[in-house]
Write a protein that holds these residues in place. Structure first.
Motif, mmCIF file in Angstrom:
data_model
loop_
_atom_site.group_PDB
_atom_site.id
_atom_site.type_symbol
_atom_site.label_atom_id
_atom_site.label_comp_id
_atom_site.label_asym_id
_atom_site.label_seq_id
_atom_site.Cartn_x
_atom_site.Cartn_y
_atom_site.Cartn_z
ATOM 1 N N ASP A 509 0.826 -1.206 0.000
ATOM 2 C CA ASP A 509 0.000 0.000 0.000
ATOM 3 C C ASP A 509 0.855 1.248 0.000
ATOM 4 O O ASP A 509 0.497 2.258 -0.581
ATOM 5 N N ILE A 510 1.981 1.146 0.684
ATOM 6 C CA ILE A 510 2.853 2.313 0.808
ATOM 7 C C ILE A 510 4.291 1.857 0.588
ATOM 8 O O ILE A 510 4.667 0.749 0.992
ATOM 9 N N TYR A 511 5.059 2.708 -0.065
ATOM 10 C CA TYR A 511 6.469 2.388 -0.259
ATOM 11 C C TYR A 511 7.330 3.473 0.371
ATOM 12 O O TYR A 511 7.133 4.664 0.114
ATOM 13 N N VAL A 657 11.105 -0.068 1.537
ATOM 14 C CA VAL A 657 10.278 -0.929 2.379
ATOM 15 C C VAL A 657 8.861 -0.844 1.842
ATOM 16 O O VAL A 657 8.295 0.242 1.710
ATOM 17 N N GLY A 658 8.311 -1.997 1.477
ATOM 18 C CA GLY A 658 6.918 -2.051 1.055
ATOM 19 C C GLY A 658 6.058 -2.303 2.285
ATOM 20 O O GLY A 658 6.363 -3.168 3.095
ATOM 21 N N VAL A 659 5.025 -1.509 2.426
ATOM 22 C CA VAL A 659 4.210 -1.613 3.644
ATOM 23 C C VAL A 659 2.798 -2.055 3.282
ATOM 24 O O VAL A 659 2.130 -1.405 2.470
ATOM 25 N N ARG A 688 5.718 7.062 -0.495
ATOM 26 C CA ARG A 688 4.708 7.222 -1.538
ATOM 27 C C ARG A 688 3.701 6.091 -1.485
ATOM 28 O O ARG A 688 4.052 4.947 -1.171
ATOM 29 N N SER A 689 2.477 6.445 -1.790
ATOM 30 C CA SER A 689 1.454 5.409 -1.822
ATOM 31 C C SER A 689 1.540 4.665 -3.142
ATOM 32 O O SER A 689 2.146 5.133 -4.114
ATOM 33 N N ASN A 690 0.923 3.515 -3.137
ATOM 34 C CA ASN A 690 0.778 2.690 -4.323
ATOM 35 C C ASN A 690 0.284 3.526 -5.505
ATOM 36 O O ASN A 690 0.859 3.514 -6.584
ATOM 37 N N ARG A 691 -0.722 4.315 -5.249
ATOM 38 C CA ARG A 691 -1.349 5.140 -6.280
ATOM 39 C C ARG A 691 -0.340 6.154 -6.844
ATOM 40 O O ARG A 691 -0.220 6.346 -8.041
#
Lengths: 837, 369, 232
Positions: A509-511, A657-659, A688-691
Motif C-alpha cells: 500500500d505504501i512504499y 520498504v513495502g508496507v 509514496r502510496s501505491n497510487r
C-alpha cells in the motif's frame, strides 16, 4: 538536355504552383522530421560520447566498483604499493537543481594531469578555494550562463534530498564547452562530503601499459572490475540504441508518406502532360531524354524541398533534442544536452535521403513518361483501361511485397533493422493492394449506388473511372492514416499493458524508499532499523523490502532485483510460461532465481536455464525458476531473495520498504504515522502510496512517448499535405470534365457538392483501407519492433476511438482537400474552363 | 606543460618553493591566490631552540618546508652519478580542516628528483604532486617519515641513519645516509634572514655531510653506489621584497673535511644582496659564518638553454684561502625542466692554479630567465 | 534523277480485336518524289492515321518496307528511329500540338535545338520562319494566347524549320475556319516547296486534297492512285 525542354519543364512547375509547392512542402516536412530526429539523436549521442570521452580522458582502463563503490585505500595501494602512478580517483554523483540533474564529479586535481583536460584558465584563487572550502565547485560556463549563475555565486541544490548551498568559485571554460554541459566539478574531498561517501570512490581511472591490465584484473578484490572505458561507453550507448533506432524509424515513416506524396505529384504531372509528352516524342525527343527531364523536375523539387527541410529540421531538432534527452534521463542515464550539435554529415544524410527518395518516387512516373507513345490520339479512357488491365499485376506485386515483408520478419531473428525493413515492405505491399481494392469497391458501390441520387452515382462512378488518379490518392491517404493508427494502437496497448502490470506488481500500500544521489541509483539505502520501526506500527500488517542493485558481471553490468518478500509479494509476479513447480520454495532457499522477460529475451534464456553470477565468493550458477513480465527495465532484471543476495554479496542493505496496511487503514494516516516513526533517523527518504507510484510511472511512460506522438503528428501533417495535393490535383485536372457538366446544366452548387462528395468518399475509402493496415502495423510494432528493441511483450488492445479517429482524419483531410477545387469549380465560367486545354 | 589548467595555478603556487631562498615567486603566487595572506601562519622572527630528532619532522604551522638532499655517488663499476631528491610541503592555510573525507587537506606536497649520469652525460628529472591525506603524502616525526607516494625519506628508529627511496620511471635510488658531520644551524643559530622585513626569514639547518650507501637501479642494472650527501632543512612563512632576481647556491664538500655552503642572492640590478650568506663547517661543527664580503664569486663559463644563460663555471675566492677555487661541472645540462625551471647539478672544486681536485658538491642556480 | 522521299512497298498492318485479326493496311505501295506534295484521301477509319503512324515510325508494320530519304526506317530501332524522325520528318496536326509552356519563337526553335543546330544560326532561322508564317509580331506569345490559325502557322513553321525530308500533315485545316485553313494550307505548300521538303497531306476533304500534286486514296486499307473523281 535541351535548353528549351528544360525551360518548358520549369514553366510547367511554375504554372502549377499549388502542386509544386505542396510537393516541396511535403518533401521539406519529411526531410525535416528525419533531420530533426537524426540531429536530436546524434546530439544526444555526441553529447554523451564527448562527455564520456572528456570525463574518461586518456584512461585506458577503469576500475569500477559494485554497489558499495571502491574503498579509497585501494587507490593508495595501487598508486604507492603497486606503483601504478597513472591513476586518478573519481567520485561521482547527482545533484538536483530544480527539475534538472547536474552531474557532480569529484577529482583529485593533482592526479589529473595525465588524464583530463576539463577546464580552461581559472581565476587565481579558484584552485586554492576548491582545495580548502567545503561545497566549492566549478560549474561549466555554458550551464552557468543558462542558469544565470556567475562566478562567486551561490547555488542551492538538492543532494539526496538534502538542500545544500554550493559555492561556484569559478566557471569551467574548456576547449569544447558543450562537453561540460550540466557538469559540476569539485575537489574529490568536496564530492565525498557532499555525497556523504567518505572513504569511497566510484571509479579509478588508469593508464596501463600492455600486460599490466591482466595482472591488475587478477589481483583486484572481489566485487571490483577492471574495464576498458570504451567498452563501458559502448554498453551505455547500446542501452539507448533501441530507443534511437525506433525514433529514426518513426521519422522514416514520415518520409515514406512523403515519398507517396511525391510519387503522387509526379504521376499526376505525367498524366496531365501526356499530350505534351506525346508531341515531344513526335518531334524526336527520345525516351531517355523524357526520362531525364522528368527526373530532373523531381530532382529540382527534391533539392528545394530537402533544402527547406534542413532548415525546418534544425528547428525541429531544437525541440526534439529536449524530448530525446528527457527520455534518456527518465529511462537510461543522466545526460545533459542543451546544445544542438549540428553535424554536417547528418544534414547531408537528410538532404540525400530527401532528394533520393524524391527521385525514387519519381522513377515510376518517369518511366511512364518515357514510355509515352508518340501518338497524340491516346484517349483518357484508353489510359484508364490500361490501368484497369494492370490492376491484377499491381495486386500481385503488392501481395508479393507483403509476403516478402512477412518472410523477412520471420527469418531475421532479433534484428531490429530487419524488423523495420519488413514493416516498410508490408506497408508498401499493402499500398499496392489499395488501387485494386478501390476498383473492387467502386464496382460494388456502383451496383448499390444505382438507387441513389444522380450526384452520388456521379461521384461513385468518378472514383472508379479515374482509377489512375484516385487509386493513388486513396493509397497515399490510407498509408498515412494507417501509420498514425498503427502507432496509436501500439502506444495505447503499451500503456494499458504497463498500467495493468503496475496494478498487479505493486502489492504494497505504501512504499518507503531511500533517496539516491547516484547516477546508478542503487546506492541509496535505508537504515536497517527502518523496517523494524515501520513493522512495529499498529497500522502495519506486513512489510517487505526491495532493492535494485547493479552488479558487474563478466557480461557487463546486471541489474539485480533483491526482494525480501511479504506474504503476498509473489502475487506481484506473472510468468510468461509456467514456472518450475517448486519455484517459490527454491527461490527462497536461494537455489532458483527469476529473470524478467527482457533479460531472458536479450540473453536467449528460458525457464530452467542456468545463469552464472559473479559473487564475492566466486562464480555462482543458479537456475531460472521463472521468467516474469516486467516493464521497468529494458535491460532486464534478475530477481533474487534478499537472503541470497546478502549471502553472496555480503550486503544486507535495502532501499525500499513495502508496507501492507491493516485492513481499513487509510494510506494517508499510515503515511504520517510512518513519517513520525522514522523521525530522527538521519536519512533521506520518500514515502509514496501505491497510487502515487503508479501515477508517477505512467507519467514517465507518457513523457517517453511524447516524442513518438510528435512524430506521429508530423507524419499526419505530411499525409495531410499529400492528400491535399493529390485530391486537389485530381479535381483541378477534371476542370474540363466539370465544365462540360456545368455546360450541360449542373449548377455551381451541385458541382461543388459533387466535388466535396467525391473527395470525402475517397477519404472514407482511404479510412476503410487504412484500418487493416493500421492494425497490421500495430501488430508488427508490438510483436516485432518493440520485442526486438526492448524485449517485452505487449497485449494488443484495439481502441475503438482510435479507429474512429482514423476514419475521421481520413474524411476530414479529404473534405478539406476538396474545398479549394469545389470553390474554384463554382466560380469558373464553363466557357473558360472548356477552352482550357 | 601540465594539461590541467587549474594545475597551472597550483604550479605557480608551488613554484616558489623549489629552492632554498624562493620568496619572490612565492610572494606573487600568494597574492595571486586571492590574498591568501600569511595571517595565521607561524613566522621565523627569533632564533629558536632546535630539538632533534623532533625538528627533523614537519612544522605545519609554517607555510613552507622542505627536505632537500643532494649528493655525488660512485658506483661499483667505476661510474660517477649525482642525485637530487627534494620533498616540499606547502600549506594552503594554517589551520587543518576538519572533514569526514580523508582527502580534505590544507597541505600539498611536491617532490623533485634528478639523477645525473656523469659518464654518459645524461640528466633526468622527475616531479610529483600529492595532497597530504588519503595516505598519499605526509610527514611524521618520531620516527621521522616524510613521503610523497612512493618517494620516501625516513629515519630508522634511534640510529640517526636516514633512509631515502626514490623510485622513478627511469631510475630507482635507495640510499642509507649516515651523518658524517654534526647538524649545522645556518644563519643566526638557525634563523636565516632573507630580507630586511622581520619575519621574512626561515629556520634553516643542514647536515653537510652524510655517508651514502645503497643501490641504484638504472637502465636495467642495479648498481651498488656510495658517496656523500648533503641534507638541507628549511621552513618558513617568509616573503621578500620584489628586488631579488635569483640566487646561486653552493654546497661543497672538500676532501680536507671542510664543508662550504653559500647562497648569493642576486638583485634585479645585478648587484649582490648583502643578505647573501653561508657557512663553513667541518666534522666537528660550525667553523665560521660567511658574509658576502668574505666570498667573491666570478662566473667564468656559461651554458645556454633557451633564453636562460647559466654560469656553470665559477671562480670562488674565499677570504683566508690562499688560492682561488674553480667550481665547474662535468655535465653542463643539469637543468631541471619541471613546473619550475632551474639548474641544479653536481660540481667539482679544483684549485684554480694547479687543477688539483679539492672536493665535490652541488650548485643550484635560479632566476636566469 | 530525283531521289525518292518516300518509298513504301508491300506494307501491311493489322490489329487484333479480340480473337480476330483486323487488317488496316493491306499491301500498300507508295512513292513520293523529293519536293512533291501528295494528298492522302480517305474517310474516317480508312486507315489514314495508321499509315501516317507507320511512315512516321511511330507504329511498326507487320510486313513490308518503308524508306524515307533512302533510309529504311523499318529496319531502324529506338532510339535511332526517334533521332531519324527528329531529323527528317516534320509534323502538322489538326490540334496543333504546340508546347504550351514555350513561346511561339521557342516552339519553332525546338526542332532546331533538338537537331543540335548551332546557337549562332538558330535565331536567324527562327526569325526567317516567323516572317514566312507572318508571325513576327507574336514571337513571344504563348500558344494559348494565339488564335487557331496562328497556332497552326506556328505548327507549320515548327514542322519545316529544320528542313526535313518529309512533312506529315494530318488534317491540318480540320480545326480551322475556311479562311484560316486556306491560308495555312497555302503557306504550308509554299514553304514545303521552298524548303524542298516533300509533303504528305492527309485529309478527308477533296478540296484540300486537290491542292496537292497528286492524290492517293485509301479505302479499306488499300492504297490506290487514281483520279480523285473516281474515288469520290
Amino acid at each position: 538536355m535541351s535548353r528549351l525542354l528544360l525551360i518548358s519543364a520549369l514553366r510547367h512547375l511554375h504554372r502549377h504552383p499549388w502542386q509544386s509547392w505542396l510537393s516541396i512542402l511535403g518533401i521539406a516536412l519529411g526531410v525535416a522530421v528525419i533531420v530533426g530526429v537524426d540531429l536530436a539523436n546524434q546530439s544526444a549521442r555526441q553529447a554523451f560520447l564527448l562527455s564520456a570521452e572528456s570525463l574518461t580522458g586518456k584512461a585506458t582502463h577503469q576500475i569500477i566498483g559494485g554497489p558499495a563503490g571502491i574503498p579509497e585505500d585501494l587507490y593508495r595501494e595501487l598508486r604507492i604499493e603497486q606503483g601504478l602512478r597513472q591513476a586518478a580517483p573519481i567520485v561521482e554523483g547527482l545533484v538536483k537543481l530544480g527539475a534538472e540533474n547536474l552531474q557532480l564529479i569529484g577529482v583529485d586535481p593533482l592526479a589529473e594531469e595525465n588524464f583530463r583536460h576539463l577546464s580552461g584558465e581559472l581565476a587565481a584563487d579558484a584552485a586554492r578555494r576548491l582545495f580548502l572550502e567545503p561545497a566549492s565547485v566549478l560549474l561549466s560556463s555554458i550551464t552557468a550562463s543558462r542558469l544565470g549563475v556567475a562566478a562567486d555565486d551561490n547555488l542551492t541544490v538538492t543532494i539526496a534530498g538534502r538542500e545544500v548551498t554550493l559555492q561556484v568559485v569559478d566557471l569551467l571554460e574548456g576547449d569544447n564547452p558543450a562537453v561540460l554541459e550540466g557538469l559540476l566539478l569539485a575537489d574529490i574531498s568536496t564530492a565525498q562530503e557532499l555525497l556523504d561517501s567518505p572513504g569511497r570512490l566510484d571509479r579509478i581511472d588508469l593508464i596501463l601499459q600492455p600486460g599490466q591490465a591482466e595482472r591488475l584484473a587478477d589481483t583486484l578484490p572481489p566485487g571490483l572490475h577492471l574495464e576498458v572505458p570504451a567498452s563501458r561507453t559502448r554498453v551505455m550507448m547500446e542501452m539507448i540504441d533501441a530507443f534511437q533506432i525506433n525514433l529514426a524509424a518513426m521519422s522514416l515513416l514520415a518520409m515514406l508518406v512523403g515519398a507517396f506524396l511525391i510519387y503522387n505529384t509526379m504521376t499526376f504531372s505525367v498524366l496531365r502532360r501526356r499530350q505534351l509528352l506525346a508531341t515531344l516524342r513526335l518531334l524526336g525527343v527520345t525516351r531517355q531524354a523524357l526520362f531525364r527531364l522528368l527526373l530532373l523536375e523531381a530532382a529540382l523539387m527534391g533539392l528545394v524541398g530537402a533544402g527547406a527541410g534542413l532548415v525546418l529540421g534544425i528547428f525541429t531538432a531544437q525541440y526534439l533534442v529536449e524530448l530525446v534527452t528527457r527520455t534518456i534521463n527518465d529511462l537510461y542515464f543522466v545526460l545533459t544536452v542543451k546544445q544542438l550539435i549540428i553535424q554536417p554529415v547528418v544534414l547531408l544524410k537528410g538532404f540525400l535521403v530527401g532528394v533520393g527518395v524524391t527521385l525514387l518516387a519519381a522513377l515510376a512516373p518517369a518511366i511512364e513518361a518515357a514510355g509515352t507513345v508518340p501518338v497524340s490520339a491516346l484517349r483518357r479512357s484508353q489510359l484508364e483501361q490500361r490501368v484497369h488491365r494492370g490492376l491484377p499485376w499491381v495486386g500481385l506485386l503488392g501481395i508479393a511485397a507483403l509476403l516478402l515483408g512477412w518472410l523477412l520478419i520471420a527469418v531475421s531473428g532479433n534484428s531490429l533493422l530487419a524488423g523495420f525493413s519488413g514493416l516498410f515492405l508490408i506497408i508498401s505491399g499493402y499500398s499496392l493492394l489499395v488501387p485494386p481494392g478501390v476498383a473492387l469497391l467502386s464496382r460494388l458501390s456502383n451496383r448499390t449506388g444505382k438507387r441513389r441520387g444522380l450526384l452520388v452515382r456521379f461521384a461513385l462512378r468518378g472514383i472508379g473511372a479515374n482509377l489512375s488518379r484516385t487509386g493513388l490518392s486513396i493509397a497515399s491517404l490510407s498509408v498515412a492514416v494507417a501509420a498514425t493508427l498503427g502507432v496509436s494502437i501500439m502506444i495505447s496497448s503499451f500503456r494499458a499493458t504497463v498500467a495493468d502490470w503496475l496494478a498487479y506488481t505493486l502489492r504494497s500500500d505504501i512504499y518507503v524508499s531511500a533517496v539516491s544521489s547516484r547516477a546508478s541509483s542503487s546506492d541509496a539505502t535505508l537504515l536497517p532499523e527502518t523496517r523494524q520501526r515501520i513493522q512495529a506500527l499498529p497500522e502495519v500488517a506486513e512489510t517487505s523490502t526491495g532493492r535494485r542493485v547493479t552488479i558487474q558481471s563478466r557480461h557487463g553490468p546486471v541489474d539485480l532485483l533483491v526482494l525480501d518478500f511479504a506474504s503476498n509479494t509473489h502475487e506481484g509476479f506473472k510468468f510468461l510460461e509456467p514456472p518450475l513447480a517448486d519455484l517459490w520454495a527454491g527461490y527462497q532457499r536461494g537455489e532458483l532465481l527469476l529473470t524478467s522477460e527482457p533479460y531472458a529475451y536479450r540473453h536467449g534464456l528460458r525457464t530452467g536455464d542456468p545463469i552464472i553470477l559473479d559473487t564475492l565468493e566466486g562464480p555462482l550458477s543458479l537456475t531460472i525458476g521463472g521468467v516474469f513480465y516486467d516493464y521497468g527495465s529494458d535491460q532486464g532484471l534478475i530477481g533474487l531473495p534478499a537472503s541470497a543476495y546478502t549471502r553472496y554479496w555480503g550486503d544486507a542493505a535495502f532501499a525500499t520498504v513495502g508496507v501492507i496496511l491493516q485492513p481499513g487503514v487509510e494510506p494517508a494516516a499510515a503515511t504520517s504515522a510512518i513519517r513520525q516513526a522514522l523521525e530522527g533517523f538521519d536519512q533521506d527518504l520518500r514515502i509514496r502510496s501505491n497510487r502515487e507510484i503508479r501515477d508517477y510511472s505512467i507519467g514517465i511512460f507518457d513523457r517517453t512517448f511524447a516524442i513518438t506522438q510528435v512524430l506521429r503528428l508530423l507524419a499526419v501533417g505530411v499525409a495531410f499535405i499529400g492528400v491535399l495535393s493529390a485530391l486537389m490535383a485530381l479535381q483541378l485536372e477534371r476542370t474540363r470534365e466539370q465544365a462540360v457538366l456545368r455546360a450541360t446544366g449542373f449548377t455551381p452548387g451541385q458541382l461543388s457538392r459533387l466535388t466535396l462528395l467525391q473527395t470525402s468518399l475517397m477519404g472514407l475509402y482511404a479510412g476503410l483501407f487504412s484500418l487493416p493496415l493500421g492494425w497490421l502495423m500495430s501488430e508488427v510494432l508490438i510483436e516485432v519492433i518493440n520485442r526486438r528493441a526492448f524485449g517485452w511483450s505487449i497485449t494488443t488492445q484495439l481502441p475503438v476511438n482510435a479507429v474512429f479517429e482514423a476514419l475521421l482524419l481520413a474524411v476530414v483531410a479529404a473534405l478539406l482537400a476538396g474545398l479549394y477545387p469545389a470553390w474554384r469549380m463554382s466560380r469558373v465560367s464553363p466557357a473558360l474552363a472548356l477552352r482550357e486545354e | 606543460m601540465p594539461r590541467f589548467a587549474w594545475f597551472i595555478v597550483l604550479i605557480l603556487l608551488l613554484s616558489g618553493c623549489g629552492n632554498p631562498a624562493p620568496e619572490t615567486e612565492q610572494f606573487q603566487v600568494a597574492e595571486a591566490l586571492g590574498g591568501a595572506s600569511d595571517a595565521g601562519f607561524a613566522r621565523a622572527t627569533n632564533p629558536r631552540e632546535f630539538l632533534f630528532p623532533q625538528d627533523h619532522g614537519p612544522h605545519p604551522e609554517f607555510r613552507n618546508e622542505w627536505w632537500y638532499l643532494t649528493g655525488n655517488l660512485h658506483a661499483e663499476d667505476g661510474r660517477d652519478f649525482a642525485y637530487q631528491a627534494t620533498l616540499f610541503r606547502i600549506a594552503l592555510q594554517p589551520e587543518p580542516i576538519d572533514s569526514p573525507s580523508a582527502w580534505r587537506s590544507n597541505q600539498i606536497w611536491m617532490g623533485h628528483a634528478a639523477l645525473s649520469d656523469l659518464q654518459a652525460g645524461k640528466h633526468t628529472a622527475f616531479e610529483r604532486f600529492a595532497r597530504q591525506g588519503a595516505g598519499l603524502a605526509g610527514a611524521e616525526s618520531l620516527p621521522l617519515r616524510v613521503w610523497l607516494e612512493d618517494w620516501q625519506l625516513q629515519q630508522a628508529g634511534g640510529t640517526g641513519v636516514w633512509k631515502l627511496q626514490i623510485p622513478t620511471e627511469e631510475f630507482d635510488l635507495r640510499l642509507e645516509l649516515k651523518p658524517a658531520s654534526p647538524i649545522i644551524l645556518q644563519g643566526d643559530n638557525g634563523l636565516s634572514q632573507k630580507s630586511r622585513t622581520p619575519g621574512n626569514a626561515s629556520y634553516y639547518y643542514s647536515i653537510p655531510r652524510l655517508t651514502a650507501n645503497g643501490a641504484l637501479s638504472y637502465r636495467g642494472e642495479t648498481l651498488r653506489v656510495n658517496g656523500q650527501s648533503w641534507l638541507d632543512r628549511e621552513w618558513s612563512t617568509s616573503a621578500l621584497g620584489p628586488d631579488q632576481q635569483g640566487w646561486d647556491w653552493f654546497s661543497l664538500q672538500l676532501n680536507d673535511g671542510r664543508n662550504l655552503m653559500f647562497y648569493q642572492l642576486r638583485r634585479k640590478d645585478g648587484s649582490v644582496d648583502p643578505l647573501s650568506a653561508g657557512s663553513l663547517s667541518d666534522e666537528r661543527g660550525l667553523r665560521q659564518h660567511l658574509r658576502p664580503e668574505m666570498i667573491r664569486l666570478t662566473p667564468l663559463k656559461y651554458w645556454v638553454s633557451g633564453n636562460r644563460r647559466y654560469p656553470i663555471e665559477w671562480r670562488l675566492e674565499l677570504e683566508g684561502e690562499p688560492h682561488p677555487w674553480r667550481v665547474s661541472t662535468r655535465l653542463a645540462d643539469q637543468e631541471m625542466r619541471l613546473s619550475v625551471t632551474y639548474w641544479e647539478g653536481a660540481v667539482e672544486v679544483r684549485q684554480e692554479s694547479s687543477g688539483d681536485l679539492l672536493g665535490k658538491g652541488y650548485l643550484e642556480m635560479t632566476g636566469y630567465d | 534523277m530525283q531521289r525518292l522521299a518516300v518509298d513504301i512497298s508491300n506494307l501491311s498492318r493489322s490489329y487484333r480485336e479480340g480473337n480476330r485479326s483486323h487488317p488496316v493496311i493491306r499491301n500498300a505501295e507508295m512513292q513520293i518524289q523529293a519536293g512533291e506534295c501528295v494528298a492522302l484521301l480517305g474517310r474516317s477509319g480508312s486507315g489514314k492515321s495508321t499509315l501516317l503512324n507507320l511512315i512516321a515510325g511511330i507504329d511498326r508494320p507487320d510486313s513490308g518496307e518503308i524508306s524515307i530519304d533512302g533510309e529504311r526506317i523499318t529496319q531502324l530501332k529506338e532510339p535511332a528511329l526517334t533521332l531519324f524522325r527528329r531529323r527528317q520528318i516534320g509534323f502538322v496536326y489538326q490540334f496543333f500540338n504546340l508546347i504550351p509552356t514555350l513561346t511561339t519563337r521557342e516552339n519553332i526553335a525546338l526542332p532546331l535545338e533538338l537537331n543540335n543546330c548551332s546557337i549562332a544560326t538558330m535565331p536567324k532561322k527562327v526569325a526567317q520562319m516567323l516572317e514566312a508564317v507572318n508571325l513576327t509580331e507574336r514571337g513571344d506569345a504563348y500558344p494559348d494566347q494565339l488564335s487557331g490559325g496562328e497556332q497552326q502557322r506556328v505548327a507549320i513553321a515548327r514542322a519545316l524549320v529544320h528542313r526535313p525530308a518529309l512533312v506529315l500533315a494530318d488534317e491540318p485545316t480540320g480545326n480551322l475556319d475556311q479562311a484560316a485553313g486556306e491560308n495555312a494550307l497555302d503557306l504550308m505548300i509554299a514553304l514545303a516547296r521552298e524548303e524542298q521538303s516533300s509533303l504528305l497531306l492527309v485529309t478527308h476533304s477533296l478540296t484540300v486534297a486537290q491542292r496537292a500534286d497528286r492524290i492517293l486514296t485509301l479505302q479499306q486499307g488499300q492504297l490506290s492512285e487514281q483520279g480523285a473523281e473516281l474515288a469520290w
